[in-house]
Write a protein that holds these residues in place. Structure first.
Motif, PDB file in Angstrom:
ATOM      1  N   GLY A   1       0.796  -1.219   0.000  1.00 63.66           N
ATOM      2  CA  GLY A   1       0.000   0.000   0.000  1.00 63.66           C
ATOM      3  C   GLY A   1       0.825   1.264   0.000  1.00 63.66           C
ATOM      4  N   SER A   2       2.078   1.171   0.398  1.00 58.55           N
ATOM      5  CA  SER A   2       2.940   2.358   0.468  1.00 58.55           C
ATOM      6  C   SER A   2       3.629   2.669  -0.857  1.00 58.55           C
ATOM      7  CB  SER A   2       4.002   2.144   1.546  1.00 58.55           C
ATOM      8  OG  SER A   2       4.856   1.074   1.176  1.00 58.55           O
ATOM      9  N   GLY A   3       3.357   1.894  -1.907  1.00 58.05           N
ATOM     10  CA  GLY A   3       3.995   2.128  -3.197  1.00 58.05           C
ATOM     11  C   GLY A   3       5.253   1.321  -3.422  1.00 58.05           C
ATOM     12  N   ARG A   4       5.510   0.355  -2.551  1.00 51.62           N
ATOM     13  CA  ARG A   4       6.689  -0.511  -2.731  1.00 51.62           C
ATOM     14  C   ARG A   4       6.306  -1.655  -3.661  1.00 51.62           C
ATOM     15  NH1 ARG A   4       8.400  -5.134  -0.186  1.00 51.62           N
ATOM     16  NH2 ARG A   4      10.600  -5.563  -0.347  1.00 51.62           N
ATOM     17  N   LEU A   5       7.101  -1.849  -4.709  1.00 54.86           N
ATOM     18  CA  LEU A   5       6.908  -2.952  -5.645  1.00 54.86           C
ATOM     19  C   LEU A   5       8.093  -3.896  -5.539  1.00 54.86           C
ATOM     20  CD1 LEU A   5       5.926  -0.965  -8.891  1.00 54.86           C
ATOM     21  CD2 LEU A   5       4.419  -1.742  -7.057  1.00 54.86           C
ATOM     22  N   VAL A   6       7.819  -5.192  -5.649  1.00 59.07           N
ATOM     23  CA  VAL A   6       8.867  -6.203  -5.717  1.00 59.07           C
ATOM     24  C   VAL A   6       8.749  -6.859  -7.086  1.00 59.07           C
ATOM     25  CG1 VAL A   6       9.754  -8.360  -4.739  1.00 59.07           C
ATOM     26  CG2 VAL A   6       8.834  -6.585  -3.226  1.00 59.07           C
ATOM     27  N   VAL A   7       9.887  -7.074  -7.739  1.00 60.04           N
ATOM     28  CA  VAL A   7       9.906  -7.687  -9.059  1.00 60.04           C
ATOM     29  C   VAL A   7      10.586  -9.037  -9.004  1.00 60.04           C
ATOM     30  CG1 VAL A   7       9.784  -5.495 -10.306  1.00 60.04           C
ATOM     31  CG2 VAL A   7      12.020  -6.430  -9.691  1.00 60.04           C
ATOM     32  N   ALA A   8      10.336  -9.860 -10.024  1.00 58.17           N
ATOM     33  CA  ALA A   8      10.796 -11.249 -10.015  1.00 58.17           C
ATOM     34  C   ALA A   8      12.308 -11.399 -10.198  1.00 58.17           C
ATOM     35  CB  ALA A   8      10.064 -12.047 -11.095  1.00 58.17           C
ATOM     36  N   THR A   9      12.915 -10.518 -10.962  1.00 57.41           N
ATOM     37  CA  THR A   9      14.351 -10.634 -11.234  1.00 57.41           C
ATOM     38  C   THR A   9      15.042  -9.315 -10.899  1.00 57.41           C
ATOM     39  OG1 THR A   9      14.005  -9.991 -13.541  1.00 57.41           O
ATOM     40  CG2 THR A   9      14.052 -12.360 -13.055  1.00 57.41           C
ATOM     41  N   PRO A  10      16.307  -9.361 -10.496  1.00 62.78           N
ATOM     42  CA  PRO A  10      17.019  -8.143 -10.096  1.00 62.78           C
ATOM     43  C   PRO A  10      17.239  -7.174 -11.261  1.00 62.78           C
ATOM     44  CG  PRO A  10      18.209 -10.112  -9.384  1.00 62.78           C
ATOM     45  CD  PRO A  10      17.113 -10.561 -10.296  1.00 62.78           C
ATOM     46  N   PHE A  11      17.301  -5.894 -10.932  1.00 60.51           N
ATOM     47  CA  PHE A  11      17.642  -4.885 -11.924  1.00 60.51           C
ATOM     48  C   PHE A  11      19.124  -4.995 -12.257  1.00 60.51           C
ATOM     49  CE2 PHE A  11      13.696  -3.138 -10.367  1.00 60.51           C
ATOM     50  CZ  PHE A  11      13.133  -2.601 -11.517  1.00 60.51           C
ATOM     51  N   THR A  12      19.451  -4.837 -13.528  1.00 64.74           N
ATOM     52  CA  THR A  12      20.849  -4.937 -13.964  1.00 64.74           C
ATOM     53  C   THR A  12      21.540  -3.590 -13.971  1.00 64.74           C
ATOM     54  OG1 THR A  12      20.195  -4.771 -16.279  1.00 64.74           O
ATOM     55  CG2 THR A  12      20.412  -6.992 -15.353  1.00 64.74           C
ATOM     56  N   GLY A  13      20.747  -2.528 -13.876  1.00 60.48           N
ATOM     57  CA  GLY A  13      21.311  -1.184 -13.838  1.00 60.48           C
ATOM     58  C   GLY A  13      20.765  -0.408 -12.661  1.00 60.48           C
ATOM     59  N   ALA A  14      21.461   0.665 -12.311  1.00 58.10           N
ATOM     60  CA  ALA A  14      20.983   1.562 -11.255  1.00 58.10           C
ATOM     61  C   ALA A  14      20.088   2.620 -11.897  1.00 58.10           C
ATOM     62  CB  ALA A  14      22.169   2.221 -10.557  1.00 58.10           C
ATOM     63  N   HIS A  15      19.048   3.043 -11.175  1.00 57.07           N
ATOM     64  CA  HIS A  15      18.116   4.036 -11.699  1.00 57.07           C
ATOM     65  C   HIS A  15      17.872   5.089 -10.627  1.00 57.07           C
ATOM     66  CE1 HIS A  15      17.420   1.421 -15.107  1.00 57.07           C
ATOM     67  NE2 HIS A  15      17.281   0.424 -14.244  1.00 57.07           N
ATOM     68  N   GLN A  16      17.892   6.357 -11.021  1.00 54.49           N
ATOM     69  CA  GLN A  16      17.764   7.475 -10.089  1.00 54.49           C
ATOM     70  C   GLN A  16      16.314   7.742  -9.709  1.00 54.49           C
ATOM     71  OE1 GLN A  16      19.590  10.789 -12.060  1.00 54.49           O
ATOM     72  NE2 GLN A  16      21.659  10.098 -11.599  1.00 54.49           N
ATOM     73  N   ALA A  17      16.135   8.307  -8.531  1.00 53.89           N
ATOM     74  CA  ALA A  17      14.807   8.758  -8.103  1.00 53.89           C
ATOM     75  C   ALA A  17      14.269   9.719  -9.161  1.00 53.89           C
ATOM     76  CB  ALA A  17      14.897   9.449  -6.753  1.00 53.89           C
ATOM     77  N   GLY A  18      12.989   9.625  -9.421  1.00 52.84           N
ATOM     78  CA  GLY A  18      12.351  10.467 -10.432  1.00 52.84           C
ATOM     79  C   GLY A  18      12.223   9.781 -11.777  1.00 52.84           C
ATOM     80  N   ALA A  19      12.992   8.695 -12.007  1.00 51.84           N
ATOM     81  CA  ALA A  19      12.872   7.963 -13.281  1.00 51.84           C
ATOM     82  C   ALA A  19      11.442   7.441 -13.407  1.00 51.84           C
ATOM     83  CB  ALA A  19      13.880   6.811 -13.319  1.00 51.84           C
ATOM     84  N   LYS A  20      10.965   7.331 -14.633  1.00 55.19           N
ATOM     85  CA  LYS A  20       9.596   6.887 -14.874  1.00 55.19           C
ATOM     86  C   LYS A  20       9.497   5.360 -14.822  1.00 55.19           C
ATOM     87  CE  LYS A  20       8.449  11.061 -15.304  1.00 55.19           C
ATOM     88  NZ  LYS A  20       7.993  11.718 -14.132  1.00 55.19           N
ATOM     89  N   VAL A  21       8.420   4.900 -14.168  1.00 53.50           N
ATOM     90  CA  VAL A  21       8.089   3.476 -14.090  1.00 53.50           C
ATOM     91  C   VAL A  21       6.806   3.324 -14.885  1.00 53.50           C
ATOM     92  CG1 VAL A  21       7.532   1.539 -12.595  1.00 53.50           C
ATOM     93  CG2 VAL A  21       9.129   3.292 -11.810  1.00 53.50           C
ATOM     94  N   MET A  22       6.871   2.593 -15.994  1.00 59.87           N
ATOM     95  CA  MET A  22       5.737   2.489 -16.895  1.00 59.87           C
ATOM     96  C   MET A  22       5.149   1.092 -16.899  1.00 59.87           C
ATOM     97  SD  MET A  22       7.438   4.765 -19.864  1.00 59.87           S
ATOM     98  CE  MET A  22       9.078   4.753 -19.175  1.00 59.87           C
ATOM     99  N   LYS A  23       3.843   1.043 -16.908  1.00 54.78           N
ATOM    100  CA  LYS A  23       3.119  -0.217 -16.992  1.00 54.78           C
ATOM    101  C   LYS A  23       3.113  -0.650 -18.455  1.00 54.78           C
ATOM    102  CE  LYS A  23      -1.177  -2.067 -15.189  1.00 54.78           C
ATOM    103  NZ  LYS A  23      -2.392  -1.678 -14.468  1.00 54.78           N
ATOM    104  N   THR A  24       3.342  -1.919 -18.693  1.00 53.25           N
ATOM    105  CA  THR A  24       3.289  -2.429 -20.055  1.00 53.25           C
ATOM    106  C   THR A  24       2.561  -3.762 -20.056  1.00 53.25           C
ATOM    107  OG1 THR A  24       4.584  -2.996 -22.012  1.00 53.25           O
ATOM    108  CG2 THR A  24       5.601  -3.465 -19.893  1.00 53.25           C
ATOM    109  N   ALA A  25       1.805  -4.007 -21.085  1.00 50.33           N
ATOM    110  CA  ALA A  25       1.038  -5.245 -21.177  1.00 50.33           C
ATOM    111  C   ALA A  25       1.872  -6.382 -21.718  1.00 50.33           C
ATOM    112  CB  ALA A  25      -0.205  -5.046 -22.052  1.00 50.33           C
ATOM    113  N   ALA A  26       2.990  -6.058 -22.323  1.00 46.54           N
ATOM    114  CA  ALA A  26       3.776  -7.071 -23.007  1.00 46.54           C
ATOM    115  C   ALA A  26       4.898  -7.603 -22.128  1.00 46.54           C
ATOM    116  CB  ALA A  26       4.368  -6.478 -24.272  1.00 46.54           C
ATOM    117  N   SER A  27       5.184  -8.859 -22.298  1.00 42.52           N
ATOM    118  CA  SER A  27       6.330  -9.457 -21.623  1.00 42.52           C
ATOM    119  C   SER A  27       7.536  -9.300 -22.537  1.00 42.52           C
ATOM    120  CB  SER A  27       6.067 -10.926 -21.318  1.00 42.52           C
ATOM    121  OG  SER A  27       5.863 -11.632 -22.525  1.00 42.52           O
ATOM    122  N   PRO A  28       8.739  -9.326 -21.974  1.00 48.21           N
ATOM    123  CA  PRO A  28       9.939  -9.131 -22.810  1.00 48.21           C
ATOM    124  C   PRO A  28      10.178 -10.313 -23.724  1.00 48.21           C
ATOM    125  CG  PRO A  28      10.547  -9.535 -20.513  1.00 48.21           C
ATOM    126  CD  PRO A  28       9.053  -9.468 -20.590  1.00 48.21           C
TER     127      PRO A  28
END
Length: 189
Positions: A162-189
């Motif tokens: 509820g606080s806006g914390r998301l957990v993803v299945a695999t680790p991020f390979t790069g570092a991303h700064q605060a303010g970067a956009k997080v976009m919803k997508t219907a497609a899988s990679p």
């Protein structure tokens, strides 16, 4: 003439029409982003954009006949491919305009509409390399099982708090700064 594209079906990416007519442009009235062109109806262009995790916007002619559409993406890019500003932040797209092209192109695009993905949030904090969690400003947009994209990394959400914390299945390979956009997508990679 009936404007069919203003009523495009709602999808996980939630496209919204920008004011004006023409291709997508930024606040300076310029179209300076990675893109490619496809033939088909507006709904076909929407389907192409919906199924492409890198697509953030499209512009199409306001008819139900086949025409030329522009897809703003890095996938199969054919024009301005080095410029990924819109791909990483679709909020830079502010309106539609046919200005700046030769006369035949301005006439062709004068009845077009620019649609931009609106199902996105911003990172509330940085993401470190190898992290599987991220904090977003608006977590209400996301659900378990959603695919999300941060810059060019596409991940599946496995947990939402509820606080806006998301957990993803695999680790991020790069570092991303605060303010970067997080976009919803219907497609899988």
């Amino acid at each position: 003439k009936t404007n069919l594209t203003k009523q495009l079906p709602d999808t996980p990416k939630k496209f919204r029409a920008k004011p004006g007519n023409g291709w997508c442009v930024d606040a300076d009235g310029l179209e300076r982003s990675a893109r490619r062109f496809v033939k088909g109806t507006c709904r076909a262009a929407q389907n192409v954009c919906e199924s492409d995790p890198s697509c953030v916007a499209f512009a199409c002619q306001d008819t139900d006949t086949e025409g030329l559409s522009v897809i703003y993406t890095q996938t199969d890019c054919t024009s301005n491919c080095e410029n990924l500003q819109w791909v990483t932040n679709p909020e830079l797209i502010t309106k539609a305009s046919p200005e700046g092209r030769n006369v035949p192109q301005r006439v062709m695009w004068a009845s077009s509409t620019c649609y931009v993905q609106s199902a996105l949030s911003s990172l509330a904090g940085a993401i470190d390399v190898d992290s599987i969690s991220l904090q977003v400003q608006d977590g209400s947009l996301f659900s378990v099982g959603d695919w999300i994209r941060v810059f060019t990394e596409v991940k599946i959400v496995t947990e939402v708090s509820g606080s806006g914390r998301l957990v993803v299945a695999t680790p991020f390979t790069g570092a991303h700064q605060a303010g970067a956009k997080v976009m919803k997508t219907a497609a899988s990679p």
